[in-house]
Design an enzyme around this catalytic site. Structure first.
Site, short mmCIF file in Angstrom:
data_model
loop_
_atom_site.label_atom_id
_atom_site.label_comp_id
_atom_site.label_asym_id
_atom_site.label_seq_id
_atom_site.Cartn_x
_atom_site.Cartn_y
_atom_site.Cartn_z
N GLU A 43 0.84 -1.19 0.00
CA GLU A 43 0.00 0.00 0.00
C GLU A 43 0.88 1.26 0.00
OE1 GLU A 43 -2.12 -0.79 3.58
OE2 GLU A 43 -3.03 -2.63 2.78
N ALA A 73 -5.82 -4.15 1.31
CA ALA A 73 -6.35 -5.50 1.48
C ALA A 73 -5.19 -6.46 1.70
CB ALA A 73 -7.18 -5.90 0.27
N GLU A 74 -4.76 -6.61 2.95
CA GLU A 74 -3.60 -7.45 3.24
C GLU A 74 -3.82 -8.90 2.83
OE1 GLU A 74 -3.08 -3.72 5.26
OE2 GLU A 74 -4.78 -5.12 5.23
N GLN A 96 2.00 -2.25 5.90
CA GLN A 96 2.28 -0.86 6.22
C GLN A 96 2.66 -0.64 7.68
OE1 GLN A 96 -0.80 2.45 5.73
NE2 GLN A 96 0.38 2.59 3.82
N PHE A 97 1.94 -1.28 8.59
CA PHE A 97 2.25 -1.27 10.02
C PHE A 97 2.02 -2.67 10.58
CE2 PHE A 97 1.51 3.26 9.48
CZ PHE A 97 2.48 3.83 10.29
N ASP A 98 2.75 -2.99 11.66
CA ASP A 98 2.68 -4.32 12.26
C ASP A 98 1.27 -4.79 12.54
OD1 ASP A 98 2.28 -2.64 14.70
OD2 ASP A 98 4.44 -2.41 14.56
N GLY A 99 0.44 -3.91 13.11
CA GLY A 99 -0.91 -4.32 13.49
C GLY A 99 -1.84 -4.55 12.31
N PHE A 100 -1.39 -4.18 11.10
CA PHE A 100 -2.22 -4.39 9.91
C PHE A 100 -2.02 -5.77 9.29
CE2 PHE A 100 -2.07 0.46 8.83
CZ PHE A 100 -2.69 0.73 10.04
N PRO A 103 -5.29 -8.98 9.02
CA PRO A 103 -6.20 -9.36 7.94
C PRO A 103 -5.59 -10.36 6.95
CG PRO A 103 -6.34 -7.00 8.31
CD PRO A 103 -5.19 -7.51 9.13
N HIS A 143 -0.10 0.25 15.51
CA HIS A 143 1.02 0.86 14.80
C HIS A 143 2.35 0.64 15.53
CE1 HIS A 143 -2.42 2.97 13.11
NE2 HIS A 143 -1.65 3.43 12.14
#
Length: 338
Positions: A43, A73-74, A96-100, A103, A143
Protein backbone atom coordinates in the site's frame (compact mmCIF):
# COMPACT_ATOMS: atom_id res chain seq x y z
CA UNK A 1 14.07 -5.79 -18.79
CA UNK A 2 15.81 -3.93 -16.00
CA UNK A 3 18.74 -1.65 -16.74
CA UNK A 4 21.18 -3.52 -14.50
CA UNK A 5 24.07 -1.10 -15.00
CA UNK A 6 21.91 1.81 -13.93
CA UNK A 7 20.71 -0.02 -10.81
CA UNK A 8 24.23 -1.08 -9.88
CA UNK A 9 25.45 2.50 -10.23
CA UNK A 10 22.95 3.49 -7.53
CA UNK A 11 24.54 1.06 -5.08
CA UNK A 12 26.24 2.49 -1.99
CA UNK A 13 30.02 2.27 -1.96
CA UNK A 14 31.65 -0.24 0.41
CA UNK A 15 31.45 0.79 4.09
CA UNK A 16 29.36 3.85 3.33
CA UNK A 17 27.21 4.92 6.32
CA UNK A 18 23.49 4.50 5.66
CA UNK A 19 20.34 4.57 7.77
CA UNK A 20 18.60 1.20 8.08
CA UNK A 21 15.72 2.39 5.86
CA UNK A 22 18.10 3.35 3.05
CA UNK A 23 20.05 0.12 3.50
CA UNK A 24 16.87 -1.90 2.95
CA UNK A 25 16.11 0.27 -0.07
CA UNK A 26 19.59 -0.44 -1.48
CA UNK A 27 19.18 -4.16 -0.81
CA UNK A 28 15.83 -4.23 -2.59
CA UNK A 29 17.31 -2.30 -5.52
CA UNK A 30 20.19 -4.75 -5.88
CA UNK A 31 17.90 -7.79 -5.69
CA UNK A 32 15.59 -6.31 -8.32
CA UNK A 33 18.49 -5.44 -10.60
CA UNK A 34 19.91 -8.94 -10.40
CA UNK A 35 16.62 -10.82 -10.88
CA UNK A 36 13.72 -9.45 -12.89
CA UNK A 37 11.40 -11.96 -11.19
CA UNK A 38 11.63 -9.92 -7.96
CA UNK A 39 8.72 -7.54 -7.57
CA UNK A 40 7.37 -5.38 -4.76
CA UNK A 41 3.74 -5.13 -3.60
CA UNK A 42 2.11 -2.97 -0.95
CA UNK A 43 0.00 0.00 0.00
CA UNK A 44 1.44 3.36 -1.13
CA UNK A 45 4.85 1.88 -1.94
CA UNK A 46 5.00 3.39 -5.45
CA UNK A 47 5.37 7.17 -5.96
CA UNK A 48 5.11 7.78 -2.21
CA UNK A 49 7.74 5.18 -1.36
CA UNK A 50 5.74 3.78 1.56
CA UNK A 51 4.85 5.59 4.77
CA UNK A 52 8.46 5.20 5.95
CA UNK A 53 9.90 5.90 2.45
CA UNK A 54 11.72 2.55 2.39
CA UNK A 55 10.77 1.90 -1.26
CA UNK A 56 11.34 5.49 -2.36
CA UNK A 57 12.51 5.78 -5.96
CA UNK A 58 12.10 2.10 -6.83
CA UNK A 59 8.94 2.47 -8.90
CA UNK A 60 10.52 5.27 -10.92
CA UNK A 61 13.52 3.03 -11.58
CA UNK A 62 11.87 -0.34 -12.19
CA UNK A 63 8.37 0.63 -13.30
CA UNK A 64 4.85 0.12 -12.00
CA UNK A 65 4.76 -3.50 -13.22
CA UNK A 66 7.43 -4.42 -10.67
CA UNK A 67 6.58 -1.99 -7.85
CA UNK A 68 2.84 -2.33 -7.42
CA UNK A 69 0.59 -0.06 -5.38
CA UNK A 70 -2.11 -2.38 -4.03
CA UNK A 71 -5.57 -1.86 -2.55
CA UNK A 72 -5.92 -1.73 1.24
CA UNK A 73 -6.35 -5.50 1.48
CA UNK A 74 -3.60 -7.45 3.24
CA UNK A 75 -5.29 -10.78 2.57
CA UNK A 76 -5.34 -9.93 -1.13
CA UNK A 77 -1.70 -8.86 -1.09
CA UNK A 78 -0.52 -12.11 0.52
CA UNK A 79 -2.90 -14.26 -1.53
CA UNK A 80 -1.64 -12.68 -4.74
CA UNK A 81 1.95 -13.24 -3.62
CA UNK A 82 1.25 -16.95 -3.12
CA UNK A 83 -0.02 -17.21 -6.68
CA UNK A 84 2.91 -15.23 -8.06
CA UNK A 85 5.39 -17.45 -6.22
CA UNK A 86 3.74 -20.53 -7.71
CA UNK A 87 4.41 -19.01 -11.15
CA UNK A 88 8.10 -18.46 -10.45
CA UNK A 89 8.14 -14.88 -9.17
CA UNK A 90 9.73 -13.64 -5.96
CA UNK A 91 7.25 -11.16 -4.49
CA UNK A 92 8.19 -8.86 -1.62
CA UNK A 93 5.09 -7.63 0.23
CA UNK A 94 5.05 -4.60 2.50
CA UNK A 95 2.67 -4.55 5.45
CA UNK A 96 2.28 -0.86 6.22
CA UNK A 97 2.25 -1.27 10.02
CA UNK A 98 2.68 -4.32 12.26
CA UNK A 99 -0.91 -4.32 13.49
CA UNK A 100 -2.22 -4.39 9.91
CA UNK A 101 -0.84 -7.87 9.29
CA UNK A 102 -3.78 -9.66 10.89
CA UNK A 103 -6.20 -9.36 7.94
CA UNK A 104 -3.59 -11.45 6.09
CA UNK A 105 -3.03 -13.87 8.99
CA UNK A 106 -5.04 -16.69 7.45
CA UNK A 107 -3.22 -16.46 4.14
CA UNK A 108 0.16 -16.44 5.92
CA UNK A 109 -0.39 -19.24 8.43
CA UNK A 110 -2.70 -21.63 6.57
CA UNK A 111 -1.55 -21.18 2.97
CA UNK A 112 1.88 -19.56 2.63
CA UNK A 113 3.44 -21.49 5.54
CA UNK A 114 2.03 -24.87 4.48
CA UNK A 115 2.37 -24.79 0.71
CA UNK A 116 5.92 -26.11 0.31
CA UNK A 117 5.33 -28.97 2.73
CA UNK A 118 2.04 -29.77 1.02
CA UNK A 119 3.93 -30.28 -2.25
CA UNK A 120 6.70 -32.27 -0.50
CA UNK A 121 9.27 -29.62 -1.39
CA UNK A 122 8.64 -29.67 -5.12
CA UNK A 123 7.10 -26.18 -4.98
CA UNK A 124 9.06 -23.28 -3.53
CA UNK A 125 7.44 -20.32 -1.80
CA UNK A 126 9.96 -17.46 -2.13
CA UNK A 127 7.72 -14.79 -0.60
CA UNK A 128 9.08 -12.03 1.66
CA UNK A 129 6.71 -10.09 3.90
CA UNK A 130 8.22 -6.86 5.19
CA UNK A 131 6.74 -5.83 8.54
CA UNK A 132 7.68 -2.50 10.19
CA UNK A 133 7.22 -3.41 13.86
CA UNK A 134 7.76 -2.23 17.41
CA UNK A 135 7.29 0.93 19.42
CA UNK A 136 9.06 4.20 20.21
CA UNK A 137 7.41 6.21 17.42
CA UNK A 138 4.63 7.83 19.46
CA UNK A 139 1.79 6.23 17.50
CA UNK A 140 -1.55 4.65 18.44
CA UNK A 141 -2.30 0.95 18.86
CA UNK A 142 -1.99 -1.28 15.76
CA UNK A 143 1.02 0.86 14.80
CA UNK A 144 3.57 -0.13 17.49
CA UNK A 145 3.04 -3.82 18.19
CA UNK A 146 5.39 -6.81 18.14
CA UNK A 147 3.46 -9.81 16.75
CA UNK A 148 6.44 -12.04 15.95
CA UNK A 149 5.43 -14.85 18.35
CA UNK A 150 2.24 -15.59 16.40
CA UNK A 151 4.31 -16.44 13.35
CA UNK A 152 7.27 -18.07 15.12
CA UNK A 153 4.74 -20.64 16.36
CA UNK A 154 3.83 -21.53 12.75
CA UNK A 155 6.02 -24.17 11.12
CA UNK A 156 7.06 -23.32 7.58
CA UNK A 157 7.77 -19.63 8.16
CA UNK A 158 11.18 -18.04 8.62
CA UNK A 159 11.32 -14.87 10.71
CA UNK A 160 14.25 -12.46 10.82
CA UNK A 161 14.89 -9.00 12.24
CA UNK A 162 18.02 -6.92 11.55
CA UNK A 163 19.44 -4.52 14.12
CA UNK A 164 22.08 -2.81 11.96
CA UNK A 165 22.16 -1.18 8.54
CA UNK A 166 24.67 -3.72 7.22
CA UNK A 167 22.46 -6.61 8.33
CA UNK A 168 19.41 -4.90 6.84
CA UNK A 169 21.14 -4.54 3.46
CA UNK A 170 22.26 -8.15 3.25
CA UNK A 171 19.41 -9.89 5.06
CA UNK A 172 16.71 -8.48 2.77
CA UNK A 173 18.59 -9.92 -0.21
CA UNK A 174 19.09 -13.26 1.53
CA UNK A 175 15.41 -13.36 2.43
CA UNK A 176 14.44 -12.75 -1.20
CA UNK A 177 16.78 -15.58 -2.29
CA UNK A 178 15.25 -18.03 0.22
CA UNK A 179 13.04 -20.80 -1.19
CA UNK A 180 10.84 -20.50 1.93
CA UNK A 181 8.60 -17.65 3.00
CA UNK A 182 10.36 -15.08 5.19
CA UNK A 183 8.76 -12.53 7.49
CA UNK A 184 11.19 -9.62 7.59
CA UNK A 185 10.50 -7.66 10.77
CA UNK A 186 11.96 -4.16 10.46
CA UNK A 187 12.53 -2.15 13.67
CA UNK A 188 10.83 1.03 12.49
CA UNK A 189 12.04 3.11 15.44
CA UNK A 190 15.56 2.49 14.13
CA UNK A 191 14.88 3.20 10.44
CA UNK A 192 17.13 6.27 10.60
CA UNK A 193 19.85 4.72 12.74
CA UNK A 194 23.01 4.92 10.65
CA UNK A 195 25.67 2.27 10.25
CA UNK A 196 28.37 1.25 7.80
CA UNK A 197 27.14 -0.88 4.91
CA UNK A 198 29.76 -2.95 3.13
CA UNK A 199 28.36 -4.06 -0.23
CA UNK A 200 31.47 -6.06 -1.13
CA UNK A 201 32.00 -8.13 2.02
CA UNK A 202 30.85 -11.71 2.42
CA UNK A 203 27.45 -11.48 4.16
CA UNK A 204 26.84 -13.13 7.52
CA UNK A 205 24.54 -16.18 7.21
CA UNK A 206 20.85 -15.26 7.36
CA UNK A 207 19.87 -17.58 10.18
CA UNK A 208 22.82 -17.04 12.50
CA UNK A 209 23.00 -15.14 15.78
CA UNK A 210 26.11 -13.20 16.74
CA UNK A 211 27.84 -11.63 19.72
CA UNK A 212 27.40 -7.87 19.32
CA UNK A 213 29.48 -6.99 22.40
CA UNK A 214 31.78 -9.27 24.39
CA UNK A 215 31.48 -9.58 28.16
CA UNK A 216 32.15 -11.97 31.02
CA UNK A 217 29.59 -11.50 33.82
CA UNK A 218 26.08 -11.57 32.28
CA UNK A 219 24.63 -12.44 28.88
CA UNK A 220 21.77 -10.35 27.51
CA UNK A 221 19.98 -11.34 24.31
CA UNK A 222 17.49 -9.64 22.00
CA UNK A 223 16.77 -8.84 18.37
CA UNK A 224 15.80 -5.91 16.18
CA UNK A 225 15.42 -2.57 17.94
CA UNK A 226 16.06 -4.20 21.33
CA UNK A 227 19.74 -4.74 20.49
CA UNK A 228 20.45 -1.00 20.58
CA UNK A 229 18.88 -0.82 24.05
CA UNK A 230 20.96 -3.79 25.22
CA UNK A 231 24.16 -2.17 23.97
CA UNK A 232 23.27 1.02 25.84
CA UNK A 233 22.65 -0.98 29.01
CA UNK A 234 25.93 -2.87 28.58
CA UNK A 235 27.88 0.38 28.28
CA UNK A 236 26.32 1.73 31.48
CA UNK A 237 26.92 -1.55 33.30
CA UNK A 238 30.57 -1.54 32.23
CA UNK A 239 31.03 1.85 33.88
CA UNK A 240 29.55 0.37 37.05
CA UNK A 241 31.86 -2.65 37.06
CA UNK A 242 29.71 -5.34 35.41
CA UNK A 243 30.79 -6.87 32.11
CA UNK A 244 27.76 -7.60 29.92
CA UNK A 245 27.86 -9.71 26.77
CA UNK A 246 25.21 -8.80 24.17
CA UNK A 247 23.93 -11.45 21.76
CA UNK A 248 21.99 -10.27 18.70
CA UNK A 249 19.59 -13.08 17.80
CA UNK A 250 18.95 -11.76 14.24
CA UNK A 251 16.61 -14.67 13.51
CA UNK A 252 13.47 -15.39 15.51
CA UNK A 253 12.72 -18.63 13.64
CA UNK A 254 14.74 -20.78 13.32
CA UNK A 255 16.75 -19.58 16.33
CA UNK A 256 20.49 -20.15 16.21
CA UNK A 257 21.23 -21.10 19.82
CA UNK A 258 24.95 -21.87 19.34
CA UNK A 259 26.49 -18.47 20.18
CA UNK A 260 23.88 -17.86 22.88
CA UNK A 261 24.53 -21.16 24.68
CA UNK A 262 28.27 -20.64 24.40
CA UNK A 263 27.88 -17.20 25.95
CA UNK A 264 25.67 -18.46 28.80
CA UNK A 265 28.11 -21.27 29.59
CA UNK A 266 30.79 -18.58 29.92
CA UNK A 267 28.84 -16.01 32.00
CA UNK A 268 26.44 -18.29 33.89
CA UNK A 269 23.67 -15.68 33.71
CA UNK A 270 21.08 -14.67 31.11
CA UNK A 271 18.63 -11.79 30.63
CA UNK A 272 16.22 -12.05 27.66
CA UNK A 273 14.74 -8.77 26.41
CA UNK A 274 11.91 -8.02 23.96
CA UNK A 275 9.28 -5.38 23.29
CA UNK A 276 6.47 -7.94 22.98
CA UNK A 277 4.40 -9.04 25.98
CA UNK A 278 6.01 -11.80 28.04
CA UNK A 279 3.28 -14.46 28.05
CA UNK A 280 3.87 -17.29 25.53
CA UNK A 281 6.51 -15.22 23.74
CA UNK A 282 9.78 -15.71 21.88
CA UNK A 283 11.53 -14.70 25.10
CA UNK A 284 9.73 -17.47 26.95
CA UNK A 285 10.94 -20.01 24.39
CA UNK A 286 14.52 -18.79 24.68
CA UNK A 287 14.40 -18.97 28.47
CA UNK A 288 13.03 -22.52 28.41
CA UNK A 289 15.56 -23.75 25.85
CA UNK A 290 18.54 -22.27 27.67
CA UNK A 291 17.30 -23.75 30.96
CA UNK A 292 17.12 -27.17 29.26
CA UNK A 293 20.45 -27.06 27.43
CA UNK A 294 22.66 -25.03 29.77
CA UNK A 295 21.11 -25.78 33.16
CA UNK A 296 24.34 -26.78 34.89
CA UNK A 297 26.08 -23.63 33.68
CA UNK A 298 23.47 -21.26 35.12
CA UNK A 299 24.35 -19.52 38.37
CA UNK A 300 20.97 -17.73 38.53
CA UNK A 301 17.51 -18.12 36.97
CA UNK A 302 16.99 -16.83 33.45
CA UNK A 303 15.28 -13.42 33.71
CA UNK A 304 12.98 -11.80 31.16
CA UNK A 305 12.42 -8.12 30.40
CA UNK A 306 9.46 -7.37 28.14
CA UNK A 307 6.42 -5.30 27.39
CA UNK A 308 3.53 -5.88 29.75
CA UNK A 309 0.74 -8.39 29.17
CA UNK A 310 -1.71 -5.69 28.15
CA UNK A 311 -2.77 -4.14 24.85
CA UNK A 312 -0.32 -1.51 23.65
CA UNK A 313 -1.14 1.71 25.53
CA UNK A 314 -1.72 5.27 24.34
CA UNK A 315 1.39 6.92 22.92
CA UNK A 316 2.05 9.03 26.01
CA UNK A 317 2.45 5.83 28.06
CA UNK A 318 4.74 3.93 25.69
CA UNK A 319 7.80 4.89 27.72
CA UNK A 320 6.35 3.03 30.70
CA UNK A 321 5.33 0.02 28.63
CA UNK A 322 8.44 -0.59 26.53
CA UNK A 323 11.67 -1.96 28.04
CA UNK A 324 14.47 0.57 28.28
CA UNK A 325 18.09 0.43 29.45
CA UNK A 326 17.04 1.00 33.07
CA UNK A 327 14.76 -2.03 33.10
CA UNK A 328 17.46 -4.16 31.50
CA UNK A 329 20.00 -2.95 34.08
CA UNK A 330 17.59 -3.75 36.90
CA UNK A 331 17.41 -7.34 35.64
CA UNK A 332 21.21 -7.47 35.29
CA UNK A 333 21.57 -6.32 38.91
CA UNK A 334 19.05 -8.93 40.09
CA UNK A 335 20.77 -11.81 38.32
CA UNK A 336 24.16 -10.72 39.69
CA UNK A 337 22.84 -10.87 43.27
CA UNK A 338 21.24 -14.31 43.24
Amino acid sequence: MTDVSRATAAEPQPARPLPIARAINAGLRRAMAENDRVLLMGEDIGPLGGVFRVTEGLQAEFGSARVLDTPLAESGIIGSAVGLAMRGYRPVCEIQFDGFIFPGFDQITTQLAKMRNRYEGRLEMPVVIRVPYGGHIGAVEHHQESPEAYFAHTAGLRIVSPSTANDAYWMIQQAIASPDPVLFFEPKAKYWLKGDVDTEAEPFPLHASRVARAGTDVTVVGFGAMVTTLLQAAEIAEAEGTSVEVVDLRTVSPIDYGPLLESVRKTGRLVVAQEAPQNASVGSEIAATVAEQAFYSLQAPVLRVSGFDTPFPAAKLEGLYLPDADRVLEAVDRTMHY
